[in-house]
Design a protein around this motif. Structure first.
Motif, PDB file in Angstrom:
ATOM      1  N   UNK A 108      44.256  43.832  32.361  1.00  0.00           N
ATOM      2  CA  UNK A 108      44.626  42.610  33.069  1.00  0.00           C
ATOM      3  C   UNK A 108      43.416  41.740  33.400  1.00  0.00           C
ATOM      4  N   UNK A 109      42.239  42.329  33.564  1.00  0.00           N
ATOM      5  CA  UNK A 109      41.055  41.515  33.862  1.00  0.00           C
ATOM      6  C   UNK A 109      40.695  40.619  32.686  1.00  0.00           C
ATOM      7  N   UNK A 110      41.142  40.962  31.484  1.00  0.00           N
ATOM      8  CA  UNK A 110      40.973  40.094  30.324  1.00  0.00           C
ATOM      9  C   UNK A 110      42.188  39.197  30.115  1.00  0.00           C
ATOM     10  N   UNK A 111      43.374  39.771  30.259  1.00  0.00           N
ATOM     11  CA  UNK A 111      44.600  39.041  29.952  1.00  0.00           C
ATOM     12  C   UNK A 111      45.063  38.129  31.078  1.00  0.00           C
ATOM     13  N   UNK A 112      44.810  38.527  32.337  1.00  0.00           N
ATOM     14  CA  UNK A 112      45.286  37.772  33.496  1.00  0.00           C
ATOM     15  C   UNK A 112      44.175  37.629  34.538  1.00  0.00           C
ATOM     16  N   UNK A 113      43.020  37.089  34.181  1.00  0.00           N
ATOM     17  CA  UNK A 113      41.894  37.047  35.129  1.00  0.00           C
ATOM     18  C   UNK A 113      42.173  36.230  36.377  1.00  0.00           C
ATOM     19  N   UNK A 114      43.110  35.280  36.302  1.00  0.00           N
ATOM     20  CA  UNK A 114      43.432  34.444  37.451  1.00  0.00           C
ATOM     21  C   UNK A 114      44.043  35.237  38.599  1.00  0.00           C
ATOM     22  N   UNK A 115      44.469  36.466  38.332  1.00  0.00           N
ATOM     23  CA  UNK A 115      45.100  37.288  39.370  1.00  0.00           C
ATOM     24  C   UNK A 115      44.086  37.994  40.257  1.00  0.00           C
ATOM     25  N   UNK A 116      42.811  37.945  39.916  1.00  0.00           N
ATOM     26  CA  UNK A 116      41.791  38.726  40.621  1.00  0.00           C
ATOM     27  C   UNK A 116      40.654  37.821  41.055  1.00  0.00           C
ATOM     28  N   UNK A 117      39.878  38.289  42.043  1.00  0.00           N
ATOM     29  CA  UNK A 117      38.721  37.497  42.428  1.00  0.00           C
ATOM     30  C   UNK A 117      37.623  37.642  41.377  1.00  0.00           C
ATOM     31  N   UNK A 118      36.680  36.753  41.413  1.00  0.00           N
ATOM     32  CA  UNK A 118      35.678  36.677  40.343  1.00  0.00           C
ATOM     33  C   UNK A 118      34.837  37.940  40.250  1.00  0.00           C
ATOM     34  N   UNK A 119      34.417  38.492  41.392  1.00  0.00           N
ATOM     35  CA  UNK A 119      33.568  39.690  41.375  1.00  0.00           C
ATOM     36  C   UNK A 119      34.297  40.870  40.733  1.00  0.00           C
ATOM     37  N   UNK A 120      35.558  41.058  41.097  1.00  0.00           N
ATOM     38  CA  UNK A 120      36.358  42.146  40.541  1.00  0.00           C
ATOM     39  C   UNK A 120      36.506  41.987  39.027  1.00  0.00           C
ATOM     40  N   UNK A 121      36.828  40.779  38.596  1.00  0.00           N
ATOM     41  CA  UNK A 121      37.014  40.516  37.169  1.00  0.00           C
ATOM     42  C   UNK A 121      35.737  40.774  36.384  1.00  0.00           C
ATOM     43  N   UNK A 122      34.618  40.247  36.876  1.00  0.00           N
ATOM     44  CA  UNK A 122      33.343  40.415  36.164  1.00  0.00           C
ATOM     45  C   UNK A 122      32.944  41.886  36.070  1.00  0.00           C
ATOM     46  N   UNK A 123      33.123  42.622  37.163  1.00  0.00           N
ATOM     47  CA  UNK A 123      32.731  44.032  37.163  1.00  0.00           C
ATOM     48  C   UNK A 123      33.547  44.842  36.161  1.00  0.00           C
TER      49      UNK A 123
END
Length: 366
Positions: A108-123
């Motif tokens: 989901x961090x690749x497919x739906x990045x808008x659902x997470x905060x930036x730090x979580x997604x990047x990590x």
């Protein structure tokens, strides 16, 4: 082989439940003698663990001093397992350790990045990318997630194994029917939805679709919490329908009671790696209305009634039919029980043991 026990120090959500029940069942299968270990299996637990470890009899449990859990996993855990393999079942893992087995439940961090905060997604994008290369093997929970892992991480499909989740943990609980009067809901006159406030769960659209139903005596019970450190929460604005009951976090016993007496379970999610709640609902005899999206049709198969999760009309039409078509609900109820029986923690644990057997860690008893 060592096992990452960070999940033991975290509140139970989907990935923690998966790791805990798979390992408890693996332990039982080893205890029963169905499988034999070729090397010790050691579960490393933070000293701050919340969940009891006494139930493990064949997995050795060792505690490692813990402060901040992220630092424990990224610093203390790799040092304690230097030169040995590490099995990770709950999504996270040490970033740079080589030769791990990592379980990525979804991408989901690749497919739906808008659902997470930036730090979580990047990590997690960094972790998945690095471990896609360094891991000895990757595991996931559905064919859908396997395909997305192979796409995003550019790994060979032969490197990724699928070990499904399950729902038969619900059988261990006696339903707590006191939750119904506490929430002021009537058996057979409410829908239930379960999940976090992650935008991928699509609750805002569900609430809007439900608000368009005219029945004054019908309720929508929304179960689940939120984690603003991870998710970009979005409250359902502009909708103050008094028929909507926000129950927050509940015990499994309370949740079971709600499943048993609900008119139907509604799963509007637009993205799932597996999705435990619909299988839990099916196991408890609750008809399931579900989104035709991501892994959901793969897991629910022919046992759910599907709607378009992006269409208010489609979602509302499914709920409206559920309010008057008892025969339809009975057929969904019967199909759901049969479907749920395919997903057991015994099957999941056996799947994991088969993966470990391919690495020479365990073998079937003669």
């Amino acid at each position: 082989m060592y096992i990452n026990g960070k999940f033991l120090a975290q509140p139970i959500t989907g990935v923690q439940r998966y790791a805990l029940h798979v390992l408890l069942t693996v332990d039982s299968l080893l205890q029963e003698g169905q499988w034999v270990t070729n090397e010790p299996l050691v579960l490393l637990a933070p000293t701050t663990h919340l969940h009891a470890t006494a139930a493990f009899t064949r997995l050795e449990v060792r505690e490692i001093a813990a402060g901040h859990l992220h630092l424990w996993e990224q610093w203390r855990l790799p040092r304690a397992t230097r030169g040995d393999r590490l099995l990770n079942l709950a999504g996270s893992a040490p970033l740079f350790k080589r030769g791990q087995i990592c379980t990525f439940h979804d991408t989901a961090v690749f497919d739906m990045p808008q659902a997470y905060n930036r730090a979580f997604t990047c990590w997690y994008r960094l972790l998945f990318t690095v471990q896609g290369r360094l891991s000895h093997r990757l595991l996931t929970v559905s064919d859908f997630s396997k395909a997305r892992i192979c796409h995003h991480l550019r790994v060979d499909p032969g490197k990724v194994g699928v070990v499904h989740g399950a729902a038969d943990h619900m059988l261990a609980h006696q339903a707590d029917y006191g939750v119904l009067p506490r929430l002021d809901v009537t058996p057979g006159r409410y829908f239930i939805a379960v999940g976090s406030a992650n935008p991928t769960k699509n609750f805002a659209r569900l609430v809007e679709a439900f608000a368009g139903l005219p029945q004054a005596d019908t309720r929508l019970v929304v179960v689940g919490g939120s984690n603003s450190a991870v998710f970009n929460d979005r409250e359902e604005k502009g909708c103050h329908d008094a028929r909507i009951v926000r129950a927050g976090r509940l015990t499994d016993a309370e949740l079971k009671a709600l499943y048993i007496h609900a008119r139907a379970f509604v799963f509007p999610s637009v993205y799932e790696g597996f999705g435990l709640p619909p299988i839990e609902a099916m196991l408890c005899g609750c008809p399931v209305l579900a989104a035709r999206a991501a892994s959901i049709p793969e897991i629910c198969g022919p046992a759910a009634a599907y709607f378009d999760p992006l269409s208010l009309t489609s979602m509302r039409k499914a709920m409206a039919r559920a309010l008057h078509d008892d025969t339809w609900l009975d057929s969904l109820r019967a199909a759901g029980r049969e479907r749920a029986s395919l997903f057991s923690w015994h099957n999941a644990a056996t799947g994991l043991l088969q993966q470990l057997a391919s690495l020479g860690v365990v073998r079937r008893a003669a």
